[in-house]
Design an enzyme around this catalytic site. Structure first.
Site, mmCIF file in Angstrom:
data_model
loop_
_atom_site.group_PDB
_atom_site.id
_atom_site.type_symbol
_atom_site.label_atom_id
_atom_site.label_comp_id
_atom_site.label_asym_id
_atom_site.label_seq_id
_atom_site.Cartn_x
_atom_site.Cartn_y
_atom_site.Cartn_z
ATOM 1 N N LYS A 169 9.846 44.620 -5.640
ATOM 2 C CA LYS A 169 10.610 44.624 -6.887
ATOM 3 C C LYS A 169 11.696 45.668 -6.756
ATOM 4 O O LYS A 169 11.429 46.815 -6.405
ATOM 5 C CB LYS A 169 9.706 44.955 -8.063
ATOM 6 C CG LYS A 169 10.438 44.867 -9.369
ATOM 7 C CD LYS A 169 9.489 44.846 -10.526
ATOM 8 C CE LYS A 169 10.232 44.533 -11.814
ATOM 9 N NZ LYS A 169 9.284 44.546 -12.947
ATOM 10 N N SER A 190 12.171 40.448 -6.148
ATOM 11 C CA SER A 190 12.716 40.130 -7.465
ATOM 12 C C SER A 190 13.312 41.390 -8.062
ATOM 13 O O SER A 190 12.848 42.496 -7.815
ATOM 14 C CB SER A 190 11.654 39.531 -8.376
ATOM 15 O OG SER A 190 10.618 40.437 -8.602
#
Lengths: 351, 351, 351, 351
Positions: free
Chosen positions: A146, A217
């Site tokens: 992330k 992400s």
């Protein structure tokens, strides 16, 4: 540190639903403190204004240990089911067949996001994690990352320093950050050369260098990169008789309809009587505008973002082949699998 | 009348693209006059304001014979490819293995749309078509029907007569009309009882009675129902040596991820060395809000209509299993397959 | 109890942004404990899956007193600015010109949502609030009400009791609940008859009975109705010399482009040198499909919900006439102003 | 050539509706052959996949003379009404107060779109039109230009020549083409310097140079630029006694809520008892992310494109101030008015 782990997944009733922790306790006997990572799909649009992702982050970070990580990916288009996957430390540290490592890079200055600095920091962090655990790159089947994005205020601060931001478009910075993280993973896992030239060329080419094991992400809620590695256990596994053994495989979809890539992993699992626990897959609209030489319309649809289309389509295929809609299908696959395709990892359980 | 047919499909560059007719001529030697039906997917949203569908209708109706029909279904979400399928009369009327019949009901008064009158007229028309061709219902594998919807002005005209419209919502009338047509097909093909009670109960239940061979779509551009039947040839087929034989199979998906239903048709085709020419399948968001007992979010997404989600997901699965994105995946499956699933027909070619 | 109040509004950086509380303290000298109500616009779609609304509710309810209320309305389309308006108790209870009352109904059983029971409970609660404060209905210029909706599980529980839900559509239940609350307000404020017949007829007509002072919004996060009344002060106001006096006016827009209704309120304020503090207005797509006899396309747009269109348009007009984009424009105006129009309240400050 | 004109506008029932030609004949006595230009708003999304625009172009180009032009702008968000405005030659060439000129540039090579070549060709064409009609730039109040965009195949052809396209993003090419056309207009109308440096700097700055009288829209259906100029009549006007005189004024909105700019034009018209015939205005989301120093969310909404938001908001304001929803509000205002604002022209009628 590498922990032998179990993987449990539960459907959620909404982005704010943390009741799966209760089921983890009552059904499996694990506590919130055992959770190394929560990896979830929440039901927003997966794009810039996806507040389901923020909401899930807010409620989950208050429930898990501060060193653990929560990675939420927005968008459960089509048949997909909003859910969370818990990566928990096995009780007593007994072998299970799969280990997890959790780590973080240093925080990035806004102007570093999407740059070779981000590539190198992700590379360095993953190499450090593997070295400390004495884990060879070849055993790592999933590097889930992330990473930060550029908000309007971060872009302003870059401009205020007299520097050039990688992009002035917030949405587009999500892809730049994912791509830089993916390159760092590719280098650390020895999928591409780590020379300065190779990285510079990778950043220039915009998607032609890639890792088959990266899943990245972006989100506005962090300044560093949070990393979860899932790997096969380096030593022979002797699971307790009452527990099942876990296995992990990876590959990549060469395009959005690559059923064969999935079957190449699923068929051997089925052949040994195994059960798929979770599929992690990345999806994107082919940048060429074509899938197997036929035009798609994902990138010319001004009403629905192409990442939403791609998740729905790949989600339909993966859910169809596994019979399960609670799969982790994440959009935005820059450098995470070949252009138009996506990285693919399966965790499974055998008796 | 039943014509032995060939099926050819071509990708389009846009809803207004009729150049596939040129390819039909140069590549296959068929003229526009040979076309019994054009069945296409255009790239709009497939909902009320889908002007791609209207545009395709306008340009195609000016190119094909007036007795032929053009059925355009909007929505090529996910990996799907905008395309047209030509149903053409085989040269010289030689057997091919598959026959087509084209027909129309009488025009409907606005207040008849979605009612038992529409059911009975569709039933009567199809029975008449089959009788004239001496074709038993069991041979019919696809009944494709384009049917009217209620526009704002039609609703006003119903109210002006002092009658009650089936709905005052234009979008919702699309589903009512599809459902009535599907019931008519189910009765004509002997998939359900044709008693008044059964039809009344079917209309009341809203989706519990269904046909596995119906594929219906609504549009504002017609007042009657246009019907295309595809059926296996009633007599033994002796195709010309230089041409391949066609075959047709049907089934139904029990839900949006029912890969098995597809494989049950595709595997035998592959086993005999056949090639899939076209798949016709209907898709919808399960009205229960669940797919295999897990929540989906297609019906609570106020940004993207559930039919768009459903086409993307089912399209991803069908394209994945066939390796082809130019498949006919149509949304809005009321009465066309079980709730949450959809009717399924495959036309294929064998040496 | 009626408290003399001040109104302050601040832009937010996102749905989770509670920093306006810091500005309230440092700039105005009020604490979170002084807050009677937070009324905000958050930047989601304002429809079923608006997680910005949930996120704002979650973060704000943890910051304000438990008896205070937080009403968030989703959707800042067009030029609108996400913001919060604080209704705070004036220090020392000194007169300001405007008073606020906060109250709650009892919790509703699912089957009561949208029914005459909800109408009567809202009516009773408001009458009780006004009676306790000795406040005549004519002084009330805004009745802001947040009310429950039917979730899928609430609908299931109604069906499980063998009862008929008012609707099986979650989105549509939002409108039913808003409308029932609006009728309760209309009766309590003596804008319509409170006879059983009038209420039954109002519920039957679906929008023809209405209040010019009601502003209702639905949410999944509560089972009762939360109510905020803003009213002119019943006694003569002698504000402290260093503070300005507040005033409040109301009216209604007869359609979405009714500039005159706004100017009829704004012009007198300007004439006395006043400053508009906040505008509260409701907006909806005209159910007739027409605005001043010309067709609009808000209700046939399957890509963007009609409430989003309506907020953008009315927001553009109100922001244009006030020169301020941080106005409270809320969608879904069933019973809150005439069909296609909306209730309208302005709070202003004079020297 | 400059023709004295009349302006008539009619609502449409859909993008394919050409019945306004019948009303033009029966109500006003003009034929299709008298039409110099049809300028319409159609009800699509106004973005890349707006097939309503294509549909309108297809049906209208077959109805008007080949030298006349049809400019359709997609998007009737909010209260806006789909409609067409006819610019027709006055019967007998009698003076009316307003003249129109219609012209076309040469066709552009794909690599010229958005470049200084397009700027210069637009400039040259407009200068030629004005010179031929002996019309000074100061009398021109509206330069409406329809210009080409880069399709995927045009981008491929540029790359095949070894050249660099201005953008590889189809949507983004719409803005580049509009901007180049607007610069050409600004130079021709003497709103900016025509030096090579000024044009180069204008193209580099991306929006800081602008015309207050340009209104440009892009479409895939042409390779040249089609231009309509509306201007005040150079000579004194003596309209026939039974006809009314037309007038034309222009200005610009400095931001999306600039009511004052509109009122500065509308008030004098009202003062002389005039009637507004049509308003032509451009709208865009402020690139700074702010309107009057408050954040807007048009550019971070991944569900609805910013041009849709902007049209809805500006449309609400213009319709509110004129009492008319059939106004020409067009999105994408690069170089057509200041950043975040838009050019503004009003045609009116006086007794």
């Amino acid at each position: 540190m590498a922990f032998p782990i179990r993987l449990f997944k539960y459907s959620t009733n909404g982005p704010e639903d943390t009741t799966p922790l209760d089921r983890l306790r009552t059904e499996e006997g694990f506590e919130a403190d055992d959770v190394l990572a929560v990896v979830g799909k929440s039901e927003g649009n997966g794009c810039v204004n996806d507040f389901s992702r923020t909401l899930s982050s807010v409620v989950w970070h208050s429930r898990i240990p501060p060193t653990s990580i929560a990675v939420f990916s927005g968008g459960t288009e089509g048949a997909l089911n909003p859910h969370v996957t818990f990566v928990v430390k096995e009780q007593g540290g007994e072998s299970t067949g799969v280990v997890a490592l959790v780590g973080r890079t240093r925080k990035f200055e806004p102007e570093e996001v999407g740059s070779s600095v981000q590539v190198r920091e992700v590379e360095k962090t993953i190499k450090g994690m593997m070295a400390e655990a004495n884990l060879p790159p070849s055993l790592v089947h999933l590097a889930l990352c992330k990473c930060p994005l550029l908000t309007t205020s971060k872009i302003s601060s870059i401009l205020a320093k007299g520097l050039e931001p990688i992009t002035t478009d917030t949405y587009s910075s999500m892809g730049s950050s994912r791509y830089a993280a993916a390159l760092g993973i590719a280098v650390a896992l020895e999928e591409m050369s780590g020379s300065d030239e190779a990285i510079a060329e990778g950043l220039r080419s915009g998607g032609e260098s890639w890792s088959a094991r990266a899943s990245c992400s972006s989100g506005a809620e962090l300044d560093d990169c949070h990393i979860l590695l899932l790997a096969g256990e380096p030593h022979e596994v002797k699971p307790l008789p009452e527990r099942k053994r876990l296995g992990i495989s990876s590959g990549y979809m060469k395009d959005a309809i690559d059923a064969q890539a999935l079957l190449a992993i699923l068929d051997p699992i089925a052949a040994q009587g195994g059960r798929v626990v979770q599929v992690f897959v990345k999806a994107e609209a082919s940048p060429s505008g074509l899938v197997r030489n036929k035009r798609h319309t994902m990138s010319t649809d001004s009403d629905v973002h192409s990442t939403r289309h791609a998740r729905a389509a790949v989600g339909g295929l993966v859910a169809g082949l596994t019979g399960d809609t609670a799969v982790y299908v994440s959009g935005g696959a820059e450098g995470q699998g070949p252009p138009g395709g996506g990285s693919l990892t399966v965790v499974y359980e055998v008796a």
